[in-house]
Motif scaffolding. Structure first.
Motif, PDB file in Angstrom:
ATOM      1  N   GLN A  59       1.152  -3.703  27.336  1.00  0.00           N
ATOM      2  CA  GLN A  59       0.564  -2.819  28.395  1.00  0.00           C
ATOM      3  C   GLN A  59       0.498  -3.841  30.016  1.00  0.00           C
ATOM      4  N   ARG A  60      -0.481  -5.693  29.097  1.00  0.00           N
ATOM      5  CA  ARG A  60      -0.974  -6.644  29.436  1.00  0.00           C
ATOM      6  C   ARG A  60       0.453  -6.890  30.441  1.00  0.00           C
ATOM      7  N   GLU A  61       1.108  -7.282  30.248  1.00  0.00           N
ATOM      8  CA  GLU A  61       2.415  -7.908  30.801  1.00  0.00           C
ATOM      9  C   GLU A  61       3.180  -6.887  31.505  1.00  0.00           C
ATOM     10  N   LEU A  62       3.590  -5.461  31.425  1.00  0.00           N
ATOM     11  CA  LEU A  62       3.574  -4.493  31.993  1.00  0.00           C
ATOM     12  C   LEU A  62       2.978  -4.449  33.531  1.00  0.00           C
ATOM     13  N   ILE A  63       1.582  -4.776  33.858  1.00  0.00           N
ATOM     14  CA  ILE A  63       0.656  -4.644  34.810  1.00  0.00           C
ATOM     15  C   ILE A  63       0.990  -6.507  34.936  1.00  0.00           C
ATOM     16  N   THR A  64       1.092  -7.185  34.899  1.00  0.00           N
ATOM     17  CA  THR A  64       1.556  -8.787  35.479  1.00  0.00           C
ATOM     18  C   THR A  64       2.421  -8.370  36.515  1.00  0.00           C
ATOM     19  N   LEU A  65       3.989  -8.156  35.531  1.00  0.00           N
ATOM     20  CA  LEU A  65       5.456  -7.646  36.631  1.00  0.00           C
ATOM     21  C   LEU A  65       5.000  -7.309  37.456  1.00  0.00           C
ATOM     22  N   THR A  66       4.851  -5.860  37.677  1.00  0.00           N
ATOM     23  CA  THR A  66       4.635  -5.252  38.411  1.00  0.00           C
ATOM     24  C   THR A  66       3.498  -5.947  39.605  1.00  0.00           C
ATOM     25  N   ASN A  86       8.733 -11.471  24.608  1.00  0.00           N
ATOM     26  CA  ASN A  86       7.517 -12.118  22.950  1.00  0.00           C
ATOM     27  C   ASN A  86       7.341 -10.836  22.832  1.00  0.00           C
ATOM     28  N   VAL A  87       6.674 -10.298  23.412  1.00  0.00           N
ATOM     29  CA  VAL A  87       5.474  -9.849  22.594  1.00  0.00           C
ATOM     30  C   VAL A  87       5.523  -7.725  22.649  1.00  0.00           C
ATOM     31  N   GLY A  88       7.016  -7.753  22.879  1.00  0.00           N
ATOM     32  CA  GLY A  88       7.605  -6.960  22.059  1.00  0.00           C
ATOM     33  C   GLY A  88       8.590  -5.759  23.711  1.00  0.00           C
ATOM     34  N   LEU A  89       8.605  -5.826  24.554  1.00  0.00           N
ATOM     35  CA  LEU A  89       8.330  -5.025  25.621  1.00  0.00           C
ATOM     36  C   LEU A  89      10.205  -5.158  25.739  1.00  0.00           C
ATOM     37  N   THR A  90      11.587  -4.130  25.662  1.00  0.00           N
ATOM     38  CA  THR A  90      12.475  -4.252  25.621  1.00  0.00           C
ATOM     39  C   THR A  90      12.824  -4.639  26.818  1.00  0.00           C
ATOM     40  N   PRO A  91      14.435  -4.857  26.781  1.00  0.00           N
ATOM     41  CA  PRO A  91      15.320  -5.427  27.858  1.00  0.00           C
ATOM     42  C   PRO A  91      15.211  -4.220  28.881  1.00  0.00           C
ATOM     43  N   LYS A  92      15.504  -2.788  28.293  1.00  0.00           N
ATOM     44  CA  LYS A  92      15.573  -1.560  29.217  1.00  0.00           C
ATOM     45  C   LYS A  92      14.453  -1.475  29.502  1.00  0.00           C
ATOM     46  N   GLU A  93      13.450  -1.595  29.175  1.00  0.00           N
ATOM     47  CA  GLU A  93      11.132  -1.650  30.034  1.00  0.00           C
ATOM     48  C   GLU A  93      11.628  -2.221  31.045  1.00  0.00           C
ATOM     49  N   ILE A  94      12.319  -3.395  30.915  1.00  0.00           N
ATOM     50  CA  ILE A  94      11.633  -4.312  31.959  1.00  0.00           C
ATOM     51  C   ILE A  94      12.437  -3.975  33.045  1.00  0.00           C
ATOM     52  N   VAL A  95      13.810  -3.487  32.862  1.00  0.00           N
ATOM     53  CA  VAL A  95      15.064  -3.319  33.963  1.00  0.00           C
ATOM     54  C   VAL A  95      14.751  -1.894  34.798  1.00  0.00           C
ATOM     55  N   GLU A  96      13.773  -0.863  33.371  1.00  0.00           N
ATOM     56  CA  GLU A  96      13.000   0.590  34.187  1.00  0.00           C
ATOM     57  C   GLU A  96      12.189   0.170  35.096  1.00  0.00           C
ATOM     58  N   LEU A  97      10.949  -0.954  34.964  1.00  0.00           N
ATOM     59  CA  LEU A  97      10.125  -1.596  35.435  1.00  0.00           C
ATOM     60  C   LEU A  97      10.210  -1.761  36.732  1.00  0.00           C
ATOM     61  N   VAL A  98      11.375  -2.700  36.887  1.00  0.00           N
ATOM     62  CA  VAL A  98      12.029  -2.895  38.318  1.00  0.00           C
ATOM     63  C   VAL A  98      12.802  -2.214  38.838  1.00  0.00           C
ATOM     64  N   ILE A  99      13.442  -1.139  38.238  1.00  0.00           N
ATOM     65  CA  ILE A  99      13.834   0.248  39.138  1.00  0.00           C
ATOM     66  C   ILE A  99      12.869   0.898  40.028  1.00  0.00           C
ATOM     67  N   HIS A 100      11.581   0.835  38.996  1.00  0.00           N
ATOM     68  CA  HIS A 100      10.552   2.104  39.403  1.00  0.00           C
ATOM     69  C   HIS A 100       9.767   1.165  40.406  1.00  0.00           C
ATOM     70  N   SER A 101       9.664   0.092  40.578  1.00  0.00           N
ATOM     71  CA  SER A 101       9.255  -1.166  41.543  1.00  0.00           C
ATOM     72  C   SER A 101       9.767  -0.589  42.790  1.00  0.00           C
ATOM     73  N   ALA A 102      10.802  -0.787  43.061  1.00  0.00           N
ATOM     74  CA  ALA A 102      11.799  -0.330  44.210  1.00  0.00           C
ATOM     75  C   ALA A 102      11.550   0.824  45.199  1.00  0.00           C
ATOM     76  N   ALA A 103      11.046   2.310  44.383  1.00  0.00           N
ATOM     77  CA  ALA A 103      10.525   3.058  45.760  1.00  0.00           C
ATOM     78  C   ALA A 103       9.060   2.649  45.934  1.00  0.00           C
ATOM     79  N   TYR A 104       8.472   1.566  45.375  1.00  0.00           N
ATOM     80  CA  TYR A 104       6.914   1.521  46.118  1.00  0.00           C
ATOM     81  C   TYR A 104       6.539  -0.009  46.935  1.00  0.00           C
ATOM     82  N   VAL A 105       7.282  -0.766  46.454  1.00  0.00           N
ATOM     83  CA  VAL A 105       7.814  -2.295  47.114  1.00  0.00           C
ATOM     84  C   VAL A 105       8.639  -2.606  48.098  1.00  0.00           C
ATOM     85  N   GLN A 116      16.038 -12.273  39.071  1.00  0.00           N
ATOM     86  CA  GLN A 116      14.997 -12.787  37.840  1.00  0.00           C
ATOM     87  C   GLN A 116      14.953 -12.229  36.725  1.00  0.00           C
ATOM     88  N   VAL A 117      15.225 -11.155  36.045  1.00  0.00           N
ATOM     89  CA  VAL A 117      15.896 -11.241  35.415  1.00  0.00           C
ATOM     90  C   VAL A 117      17.183 -10.986  34.764  1.00  0.00           C
TER      91      VAL A 117
END
Length: 129
Positions: A59-66, A86-105, A116-117
């Motif tokens: 959760q902390r890394e999701l927040i930090t990456l955002t 390393n702490v268990g986020l999947t590649p798919k979760e990371i890619v989806e985080l970036v996609i989701h961010s596009a709508a806001y940033v 970077q990903v």
């Protein structure tokens, strides 16, 4: 600044859990240049913030990456992308985080983040998302 041994030792433990030797090496570079900054980063950032119990490392890394994407702090992303994996986020979760961010940033920041990903995934041999 005086080092708080308890926070510093906890910070080193957390840093080692999350990123291992590369994280310790990064701190070592700061410590060599200006030890007080390294002490603050380890003691506060990892010893007091990342070690709190209410959120897990994923959760902390999701927040930090955002936050990094939002700020456009792309130079910090490889460190935290590796930590996230390393702490268990999947590649798919990371890619989806970036996609989701596009709508806001916006797409320019999302494109820079995705670059970077892609680089970190290539370095780690991640092909399947």
């Amino acid at each position: 600044m005086s080092r708080n041994p308890e926070s510093y030792n906890k910070g080193i433990e957390v840093l080692n859990d999350m990123v291992g030797e590369p994280g310790l090496k990064a701190i070592g570079a700061f410590e060599k240049f200006y030890p007080d900054f390294a002490d603050f980063l380890v003691s506060f950032g990892f010893g007091e913030i990342y070690s709190r119990e209410a959120l897990d490392y994923k959760q902390r890394e999701l927040i930090t990456l955002t936050a990094l994407i939002t700020q456009g702090a792309f130079e910090q992303m490889p460190f935290h992308l590796n930590a996230a994996l390393n702490v268990g986020l999947t590649p798919k979760e990371i890619v989806e985080l970036v996609i989701h961010s596009a709508a806001y940033v916006g797409f320019p920041k999302a494109c820079s983040a995705m670059t970077q990903v892609m680089t970190v995934f290539e370095q780690r041999g991640i092909k399947d998302i």
